[in-house]
Design an enzyme around this catalytic site. Structure first.
Site, mmCIF file in Angstrom:
data_model
loop_
_atom_site.group_PDB
_atom_site.id
_atom_site.type_symbol
_atom_site.label_atom_id
_atom_site.label_comp_id
_atom_site.label_asym_id
_atom_site.label_seq_id
_atom_site.Cartn_x
_atom_site.Cartn_y
_atom_site.Cartn_z
ATOM 1 N N ALA A 65 -55.915 80.827 -7.257
ATOM 2 C CA ALA A 65 -56.496 82.169 -7.216
ATOM 3 C C ALA A 65 -55.426 83.114 -6.678
ATOM 4 C CB ALA A 65 -57.722 82.171 -6.319
ATOM 5 N N GLY A 109 -57.183 77.065 -7.381
ATOM 6 C CA GLY A 109 -58.098 77.464 -8.456
ATOM 7 C C GLY A 109 -57.579 77.063 -9.831
ATOM 8 N N GLU A 112 -58.661 73.587 -10.244
ATOM 9 C CA GLU A 112 -60.122 73.621 -10.409
ATOM 10 C C GLU A 112 -60.505 74.096 -11.811
ATOM 11 O OE1 GLU A 112 -60.282 75.962 -6.702
ATOM 12 O OE2 GLU A 112 -61.880 74.612 -6.081
ATOM 13 N N GLU A 132 -54.989 74.889 -0.729
ATOM 14 C CA GLU A 132 -55.655 75.979 0.001
ATOM 15 C C GLU A 132 -55.598 75.775 1.513
ATOM 16 O OE1 GLU A 132 -56.954 74.286 -2.609
ATOM 17 O OE2 GLU A 132 -58.078 75.637 -3.932
HETATM 18 C C1 HXC Z 1 -50.586 85.303 -6.155
HETATM 19 C C2 HXC Z 1 -48.737 84.045 -6.694
HETATM 20 C C3 HXC Z 1 -49.478 82.854 -6.549
HETATM 21 C C4 HXC Z 1 -50.857 82.966 -6.179
HETATM 22 C C5 HXC Z 1 -47.469 82.333 -7.082
HETATM 23 N N1 HXC Z 1 -47.491 83.677 -7.024
HETATM 24 N N2 HXC Z 1 -48.646 81.807 -6.790
HETATM 25 N N3 HXC Z 1 -49.294 85.251 -6.507
HETATM 26 N N4 HXC Z 1 -51.356 84.215 -6.005
HETATM 27 N N5 HXC Z 1 -51.658 81.907 -6.073
HETATM 28 C C6 HXC Z 1 -46.401 84.624 -7.264
HETATM 29 C C7 HXC Z 1 -45.399 84.628 -6.106
HETATM 30 O O1 HXC Z 1 -45.865 85.453 -5.069
HETATM 31 C C8 HXC Z 1 -44.186 85.183 -6.785
HETATM 32 O O2 HXC Z 1 -44.316 86.572 -6.929
HETATM 33 C C9 HXC Z 1 -44.277 84.576 -8.195
HETATM 34 O O3 HXC Z 1 -45.634 84.203 -8.374
HETATM 35 C C10 HXC Z 1 -43.415 83.331 -8.344
HETATM 36 O O4 HXC Z 1 -43.753 82.428 -7.303
HETATM 37 P P1 HXC Z 1 -42.662 81.762 -6.327
HETATM 38 O O5 HXC Z 1 -43.389 81.328 -5.108
HETATM 39 O O6 HXC Z 1 -41.488 82.664 -6.146
HETATM 40 O O7 HXC Z 1 -42.219 80.520 -7.227
HETATM 41 P P2 HXC Z 1 -41.699 79.096 -6.723
HETATM 42 O O8 HXC Z 1 -40.754 79.244 -5.559
HETATM 43 O O9 HXC Z 1 -41.226 78.385 -7.946
HETATM 44 O O10 HXC Z 1 -43.003 78.357 -6.132
HETATM 45 C C11 HXC Z 1 -44.079 78.026 -7.011
HETATM 46 C C12 HXC Z 1 -45.339 77.634 -6.185
HETATM 47 C C13 HXC Z 1 -45.638 78.758 -5.155
HETATM 48 C C14 HXC Z 1 -45.082 76.310 -5.464
HETATM 49 C C15 HXC Z 1 -46.464 77.453 -7.176
HETATM 50 O O11 HXC Z 1 -45.682 79.996 -5.840
HETATM 51 C C16 HXC Z 1 -46.940 78.580 -4.435
HETATM 52 O O12 HXC Z 1 -47.058 77.786 -3.516
HETATM 53 N N6 HXC Z 1 -47.949 79.369 -4.825
HETATM 54 C C17 HXC Z 1 -49.249 79.396 -4.149
HETATM 55 C C18 HXC Z 1 -50.063 78.157 -4.491
HETATM 56 C C19 HXC Z 1 -51.405 78.163 -3.771
HETATM 57 O O13 HXC Z 1 -51.451 78.195 -2.525
HETATM 58 N N7 HXC Z 1 -52.493 78.162 -4.536
HETATM 59 C C20 HXC Z 1 -53.853 78.183 -3.968
HETATM 60 C C21 HXC Z 1 -54.362 79.608 -3.875
HETATM 61 S S1 HXC Z 1 -55.963 79.725 -3.154
HETATM 62 P P3 HXC Z 1 -43.195 87.592 -6.353
HETATM 63 O O14 HXC Z 1 -43.761 88.924 -6.657
HETATM 64 O O15 HXC Z 1 -43.024 87.278 -4.924
HETATM 65 O O16 HXC Z 1 -41.972 87.239 -7.172
HETATM 66 C C22 HXC Z 1 -57.027 79.272 -4.343
HETATM 67 C C23 HXC Z 1 -58.494 79.305 -3.991
HETATM 68 C C24 HXC Z 1 -59.408 79.012 -5.147
HETATM 69 O O17 HXC Z 1 -56.660 78.943 -5.423
HETATM 70 C C25 HXC Z 1 -60.857 79.368 -4.852
HETATM 71 C C26 HXC Z 1 -61.240 80.758 -5.264
HETATM 72 C C27 HXC Z 1 -62.699 81.101 -5.073
#
Ligand code: HXC
Length: 258
Positions: A65, A109, A112, A132
């Site tokens: 998400a 997400g 999911e 998360e």
């Molecule tokens: C918003 C995101 C994002 C996310 C990545 N980006 N994941 N933006 N939400 N979930 C954005 C980064 O901010 C970045 O933007 C660009 O995408 C590239 O990501 P990087 O981190 O620079 O890439 P990399 O170093 O290759 O790392 C990839 C990654 C990392 C390991 C996937 O991005 C990461 O850990 N992302 C978050 C994963 C996460 O925690 N997901 C769970 C979310 S909570 P900029 O502008 O900085 O270049 C969830 C809850 C669900 O999903 C339930 C909902 C009701």
């Protein structure tokens, strides 16, 4: 219909939906999930579409998400909007089969969303995770329930509590995905699998999908009864007569969805 966060292509009877927010690794925001719901509604209604493939980019199916969009929300915000609850339910309400074709990250997400589809085919570079916990929260659109049913309690607990990623080999070994293919061939392979499904009787496909999904909703006894009635009901179709006659006559069946 024109979308901003995804594209839809038709390939014979298959709708190929590609999530397309490359700057955010296809992070799921309200707009993307709303457009995905609309695209799935349209695919369900369109008689020319018989199977759906949902994919992302080579680097990411979806990295979760959208953290930027969620970060300032309060409990009341996410509770009253039931954040993404209706959106994920829309996916599982789709009558036609949906194959998730996962390359790269399917996190939070994103994992999911893939699990809400009917089955997952992944590329050899796929990484699944429920990270998360690293954000001070937990899965919120089915991850604790679906991942546990797919891979069992021990691995699910490990992934949800440590936030570690699972690679493609482990995902296949654990039953999270049905097949692993080389990344460069992922979409072609998933579409080929979808095309195989489009050749079957759509009535039988829908009934089989419903019955398999019922296994996640009910007791064994009720599920078996549901299956038995669905199997019996298919004997009211012309496709059952055609399918069995074709076998006996050593020819290919010509299903007409009747
Ligand atoms: C918003 C995101 C994002 C996310 C990545 N980006 N994941 N933006 N939400 N979930 C954005 C980064 O901010 C970045 O933007 C660009 O995408 C590239 O990501 P990087 O981190 O620079 O890439 P990399 O170093 O290759 O790392 C990839 C990654 C990392 C390991 C996937 O991005 C990461 O850990 N992302 C978050 C994963 C996460 O925690 N997901 C769970 C979310 S909570 P900029 O502008 O900085 O270049 C969830 C809850 C669900 O999903 C339930 C909902 C009701």
């Amino acid at each position: 219909m024109a979308y901003q966060t995804l594209t839809v292509e038709l390939d014979d009877y298959v709708a190929l939906i590609r999530l397309n927010r490359p700057d955010a690794l296809n992070a799921l925001n309200a707009q993307l999930l709303s457009e995905l719901g609309t695209a799935l509604n349209e695919a369900d209604r369109n008689e020319k579409i018989r199977c759906i493939v949902l994919t992302g980019s080579e680097k990411a199916f979806a990295a979760g998400a959208d953290i930027k969009e969620m970060s300032t929300k309060s409990f009341v915000d996410v509770y009253t909007s039931d954040l993404f609850g209706a959106e994920i339910d829309r996916i599982t309400a789709t009558r036609k089969p949906i194959i998730a074709a996962v390359s790269g990250y399917a996190l939070g997400g994103g994992c999911e969303l893939a699990m809400a589809c009917d089955f997952i085919i992944c590329a050899d570079n796929a990484k699944f995770g429920q990270p998360e916990i690293n954000l001070g929260v937990m899965a919120g659109i089915g991850g604790t329930q679906r991942l546990t049913r797919f891979v069992g309690k021990s691995k699910a607990m490990d992934m949800h509590l440590t936030g570690r990623f699972m690679d493609a080999a482990e995902a296949e070994r654990s039953g999270l995905v049905s097949r692993v293919v080389p990344a460069a061939r992922l979409v072609a392979e998933a579409v080929a699998v979808a095309k195989k499904i489009t050749e079957k009787s759509q009535v039988a496909v829908m009934a089989a999908k419903e019955a398999v999904n019922r296994a996640y909703e009910t007791t064994l006894r009720e599920g078996i009864l549901f299956e038995r009635r669905s199997f019996q009901a298919l004997f009211a179709t012309e496709d059952q007569k055609e399918g069995m006659a074709a076998f006996l006559e050593k020819r290919e069946p010509q299903f007409r969805d009747r």
